[in-house]
Motif scaffolding. Structure first.
Motif, PDB file in Angstrom:
ATOM      1  N   SER A  19      -6.208 -28.200 -15.227  1.00  0.00           N
ATOM      2  CA  SER A  19      -5.716 -28.999 -16.348  1.00  0.00           C
ATOM      3  C   SER A  19      -6.639 -30.159 -16.691  1.00  0.00           C
ATOM      4  CB  SER A  19      -4.306 -29.543 -16.053  1.00  0.00           C
ATOM      5  OG  SER A  19      -4.355 -30.531 -15.026  1.00  0.00           O
ATOM      6  N   GLN A  20      -7.492 -30.548 -15.739  1.00  0.00           N
ATOM      7  CA  GLN A  20      -8.400 -31.655 -15.996  1.00  0.00           C
ATOM      8  C   GLN A  20      -9.756 -31.216 -16.540  1.00  0.00           C
ATOM      9  OE1 GLN A  20      -7.199 -34.834 -15.702  1.00  0.00           O
ATOM     10  NE2 GLN A  20      -5.322 -33.656 -15.291  1.00  0.00           N
ATOM     11  N   ARG A  21      -9.914 -29.934 -16.800  1.00  0.00           N
ATOM     12  CA  ARG A  21     -11.194 -29.474 -17.323  1.00  0.00           C
ATOM     13  C   ARG A  21     -11.409 -30.018 -18.736  1.00  0.00           C
ATOM     14  NH1 ARG A  21     -13.939 -29.628 -13.824  1.00  0.00           N
ATOM     15  NH2 ARG A  21     -12.159 -30.819 -13.063  1.00  0.00           N
ATOM     16  N   PRO A  22     -12.662 -30.302 -19.109  1.00  0.00           N
ATOM     17  CA  PRO A  22     -12.964 -30.879 -20.433  1.00  0.00           C
ATOM     18  C   PRO A  22     -12.472 -30.043 -21.608  1.00  0.00           C
ATOM     19  CG  PRO A  22     -14.854 -31.070 -18.967  1.00  0.00           C
ATOM     20  CD  PRO A  22     -13.848 -30.228 -18.246  1.00  0.00           C
ATOM     21  N   MET A  23     -12.336 -28.720 -21.396  1.00  0.00           N
ATOM     22  CA  MET A  23     -11.908 -27.890 -22.512  1.00  0.00           C
ATOM     23  C   MET A  23     -10.482 -28.228 -22.978  1.00  0.00           C
ATOM     24  SD  MET A  23     -10.961 -24.192 -20.757  1.00  0.00           S
ATOM     25  CE  MET A  23     -10.335 -23.593 -22.297  1.00  0.00           C
ATOM     26  N   PHE A  24      -9.719 -28.941 -22.141  1.00  0.00           N
ATOM     27  CA  PHE A  24      -8.353 -29.288 -22.507  1.00  0.00           C
ATOM     28  C   PHE A  24      -8.212 -30.736 -23.002  1.00  0.00           C
ATOM     29  CE2 PHE A  24      -7.743 -25.912 -19.226  1.00  0.00           C
ATOM     30  CZ  PHE A  24      -7.270 -24.941 -20.088  1.00  0.00           C
ATOM     31  N   ASP A  25      -9.351 -31.428 -23.092  1.00  0.00           N
ATOM     32  CA  ASP A  25      -9.299 -32.758 -23.708  1.00  0.00           C
ATOM     33  C   ASP A  25      -8.871 -32.625 -25.162  1.00  0.00           C
ATOM     34  OD1 ASP A  25     -10.180 -33.827 -21.365  1.00  0.00           O
ATOM     35  OD2 ASP A  25     -12.278 -34.004 -21.995  1.00  0.00           O
ATOM     36  N   LEU A  26      -8.032 -33.546 -25.622  1.00  0.00           N
ATOM     37  CA  LEU A  26      -7.567 -33.477 -27.009  1.00  0.00           C
ATOM     38  C   LEU A  26      -8.741 -33.694 -27.951  1.00  0.00           C
ATOM     39  CD1 LEU A  26      -4.199 -35.452 -26.851  1.00  0.00           C
ATOM     40  CD2 LEU A  26      -4.527 -32.972 -27.017  1.00  0.00           C
ATOM     41  N   ARG A  27      -9.028 -32.709 -28.761  1.00  0.00           N
ATOM     42  CA  ARG A  27     -10.137 -32.798 -29.698  1.00  0.00           C
ATOM     43  C   ARG A  27      -9.667 -32.959 -31.140  1.00  0.00           C
ATOM     44  NH1 ARG A  27     -14.664 -31.605 -26.941  1.00  0.00           N
ATOM     45  NH2 ARG A  27     -14.453 -30.401 -25.002  1.00  0.00           N
ATOM     46  N   THR A  28      -8.472 -32.487 -31.421  1.00  0.00           N
ATOM     47  CA  THR A  28      -7.970 -32.543 -32.795  1.00  0.00           C
ATOM     48  C   THR A  28      -6.496 -32.911 -32.797  1.00  0.00           C
ATOM     49  OG1 THR A  28      -9.511 -30.786 -33.442  1.00  0.00           O
ATOM     50  CG2 THR A  28      -7.701 -31.283 -34.969  1.00  0.00           C
ATOM     51  N   ILE A  29      -6.148 -33.854 -33.670  1.00  0.00           N
ATOM     52  CA  ILE A  29      -4.737 -34.142 -33.957  1.00  0.00           C
ATOM     53  C   ILE A  29      -4.544 -33.876 -35.441  1.00  0.00           C
ATOM     54  CG2 ILE A  29      -2.910 -35.877 -33.985  1.00  0.00           C
ATOM     55  CD1 ILE A  29      -4.287 -37.276 -31.687  1.00  0.00           C
ATOM     56  N   LYS A  30      -3.892 -32.775 -35.736  1.00  0.00           N
ATOM     57  CA  LYS A  30      -3.706 -32.357 -37.122  1.00  0.00           C
ATOM     58  C   LYS A  30      -2.407 -32.954 -37.668  1.00  0.00           C
ATOM     59  CE  LYS A  30      -3.317 -28.233 -40.037  1.00  0.00           C
ATOM     60  NZ  LYS A  30      -3.255 -26.744 -40.049  1.00  0.00           N
ATOM     61  N   VAL A  31      -2.503 -33.623 -38.796  1.00  0.00           N
ATOM     62  CA  VAL A  31      -1.337 -34.259 -39.415  1.00  0.00           C
ATOM     63  C   VAL A  31      -0.972 -33.511 -40.682  1.00  0.00           C
ATOM     64  CG1 VAL A  31      -0.438 -36.380 -40.453  1.00  0.00           C
ATOM     65  CG2 VAL A  31      -1.935 -36.510 -38.449  1.00  0.00           C
ATOM     66  N   GLU A  32       0.305 -33.198 -40.822  1.00  0.00           N
ATOM     67  CA  GLU A  32       0.780 -32.489 -42.000  1.00  0.00           C
ATOM     68  C   GLU A  32       2.113 -33.061 -42.451  1.00  0.00           C
ATOM     69  OE1 GLU A  32       0.849 -28.563 -40.387  1.00  0.00           O
ATOM     70  OE2 GLU A  32       2.879 -28.777 -39.561  1.00  0.00           O
ATOM     71  N   SER A  33       2.504 -32.711 -43.650  1.00  0.00           N
ATOM     72  CA  SER A  33       3.784 -33.166 -44.181  1.00  0.00           C
ATOM     73  C   SER A  33       4.918 -32.319 -43.611  1.00  0.00           C
ATOM     74  CB  SER A  33       3.788 -33.078 -45.709  1.00  0.00           C
ATOM     75  OG  SER A  33       5.074 -33.399 -46.225  1.00  0.00           O
ATOM     76  N   ALA A  34       6.031 -32.974 -43.310  1.00  0.00           N
ATOM     77  CA  ALA A  34       7.182 -32.259 -42.766  1.00  0.00           C
ATOM     78  C   ALA A  34       7.962 -31.529 -43.846  1.00  0.00           C
ATOM     79  CB  ALA A  34       8.101 -33.231 -42.018  1.00  0.00           C
ATOM     80  N   ASP A  35       7.660 -31.801 -45.107  1.00  0.00           N
ATOM     81  CA  ASP A  35       8.354 -31.124 -46.205  1.00  0.00           C
ATOM     82  C   ASP A  35       7.338 -30.788 -47.293  1.00  0.00           C
ATOM     83  OD1 ASP A  35       7.899 -33.562 -47.622  1.00  0.00           O
ATOM     84  OD2 ASP A  35       9.767 -34.366 -46.804  1.00  0.00           O
ATOM     85  N   ASP A  36       7.838 -30.279 -48.398  1.00  0.00           N
ATOM     86  CA  ASP A  36       6.933 -29.849 -49.467  1.00  0.00           C
ATOM     87  C   ASP A  36       6.547 -30.986 -50.416  1.00  0.00           C
ATOM     88  OD1 ASP A  36       9.363 -30.206 -50.644  1.00  0.00           O
ATOM     89  OD2 ASP A  36       9.533 -28.187 -51.480  1.00  0.00           O
ATOM     90  N   LYS A  37       6.961 -32.216 -50.087  1.00  0.00           N
ATOM     91  CA  LYS A  37       6.633 -33.348 -50.951  1.00  0.00           C
ATOM     92  C   LYS A  37       5.228 -33.872 -50.718  1.00  0.00           C
ATOM     93  CE  LYS A  37      11.421 -34.997 -51.322  1.00  0.00           C
ATOM     94  NZ  LYS A  37      12.341 -36.142 -51.067  1.00  0.00           N
ATOM     95  N   GLY A  38       4.644 -33.534 -49.570  1.00  0.00           N
ATOM     96  CA  GLY A  38       3.320 -34.048 -49.252  1.00  0.00           C
ATOM     97  C   GLY A  38       3.394 -35.491 -48.782  1.00  0.00           C
TER      98      GLY A  38
END
Length: 270
Positions: A32-51
Motif C-alpha cells: 500500500s505504500q508503493r509510489p504507484m498508489f500515491d494520489l495523483r489525480t483528484i477529479k472534481v465533477e458536478s453532483a447534478d446536471d446544473k454544472g
C-alpha cells in the motif's frame, strides 16, 4: 504442558497463525505504500446536471491545498469530504476512490436566494446560510434581503415563498423580509412600501392580513401617492404613512384637501 502433545500442537498452530497474520499485514502495508498508489489525480465533477458555476480551480486549490493526506488506501474519505465542504459555495461533497491513484469528488453548489443578516452571509434556496462572495451571487440575480433569529432560516424562506404568491395579484414582489426577536414579520415590497404583518397567532394570520391588504390596496393607491408604510396588525383596520394623503372630504372649491407628511397641516380654504 510440555508433555501434552495436543496442547503443544495447538500452541504451535496459534503462533504460526499469528506470524502469518503479521506477515500478511506487513505485506499489505508494504504494497500500500508503493509510489504507484500515491494520489495523483483528484477529479472534481458536478453532483447534478446544473454544472459548477461558482466553484473553480483556483477556489478549490486554495481551499484544499495541503489538507488532503494519505494515498489511495490510507486517505480518509470523510476527512476529504469535510475539506471540500469548507470551500466557498460548496453545499455538499461526496468522495470515492478510483483505482489505482485517483479520487472522484462530486460537488453540489449552494444556489443563493438572497442575503442573510448584516454580516455578508447568503441564504440559499434550500434555507442554508453560507458565506461566499456576495458580488458573485449578485451576478445571477438581484438579491432580496432576509433577517431573523438563529435557526429561523428555513421558516423565513418558507414565508417568503408564500408572500411572493400572496402579493402576486398586485404584481408586487418582496424585496426584504425580516423576523424580529419577538417573531413579528415585516416585509418590504419592490414598490418601496413596508408592510408590518406582526406575529402569527395561528397558521392563517399572515394570509388573512395579506388578503385584506390585497383587497383594499387598489383603493388606497387611487387616493394616496408614495405609501411608505402600512401596519396590518389591527384586527379590523390598518395604519399607514404616505408622502401625500388625499382626504375624501372636499373643500369649498370642490378640490380634495391634501396633507403632506412632515409638513404643517393645510387648512381648508375659507
Amino acid at each position: 504442558m510440555w508433555h501434552d502433545a495436543k496442547s503443544l500442537n495447538t500452541t504451535a498452530n496459534g503462533l504460526l497463525a499469528a506470524v502469518l497474520v503479521v506477515c500478511v499485514a506487513a505485506g499489505v502495508w508494504w504494497v500500500s505504500q508503493r509510489p504507484m498508489f500515491d494520489l495523483r489525480t483528484i477529479k472534481v465533477e458536478s453532483a447534478d446536471d446544473k454544472g459548477l458555476r461558482h466553484v473553480n480551480y483556483l477556489t478549490l486549490r486554495s481551499g484544499t491545498l495541503g489538507r488532503i493526506k494519505g494515498n489511495f488506501f490510507t486517505t480518509n474519505l470523510d476527512s476529504v469530504r469535510g475539506v471540500f465542504e469548507l470551500v466557498p459555495w460548496v453545499r455538499r461533497a461526496s468522495v470515492r476512490r478510483e483505482w489505482p491513484n485517483q479520487l472522484i469528488v462530486a460537488l453540489e453548489e449552494h444556489e443563493a436566494l438572497g442575503t442573510w443578516g448584516e454580516d455578508g452571509r447568503l441564504l440559499s434556496v434550500k434555507g442554508d446560510v453560507f458565506t461566499a462572495n456576495v458580488a458573485e451571487a449578485e451576478d445571477d440575480h438581484e438579491l432580496p434581503a432576509f433577517a431573523g433569529p438563529d435557526g429561523s432560516e428555513k421558516e423565513v424562506l418558507a414565508t417568503y415563498v408564500q408572500l411572493a404568491k400572496w402579493f402576486a395579484p398586485l404584481k408586487m414582489v418582496p424585496e426584504t423580509l425580516s423576523l424580529s426577536s419577538r417573531y413579528a414579520w415585516t416585509v418590504k415590497l419592490n414598490n418601496g412600501m413596508s408592510v408590518a404583518l406582526g406575529r402569527e397567532q395561528n397558521h392563517t394570520t399572515l394570509k388573512a392580513r395579506v388578503d385584506r391588504l390585497v383587497g383594499i390596496y387598489p383603493q388606497l393607491a387611487s387616493r394616496l401617492e408614495n405609501i411608505d408604510t402600512i401596519d396590518m396588525r389591527y384586527q379590523n383596520g390598518l395604519a399607514l404613512s404616505s408622502a401625500g394623503l388625499v382626504i375624501p372630504a372636499e373643500g369649498k372649491d370642490g378640490k380634495p384637501v391634501i396633507k403632506k407628511k412632515n409638513s404643517s397641516p393645510i387648512k381648508k380654504p375659507a
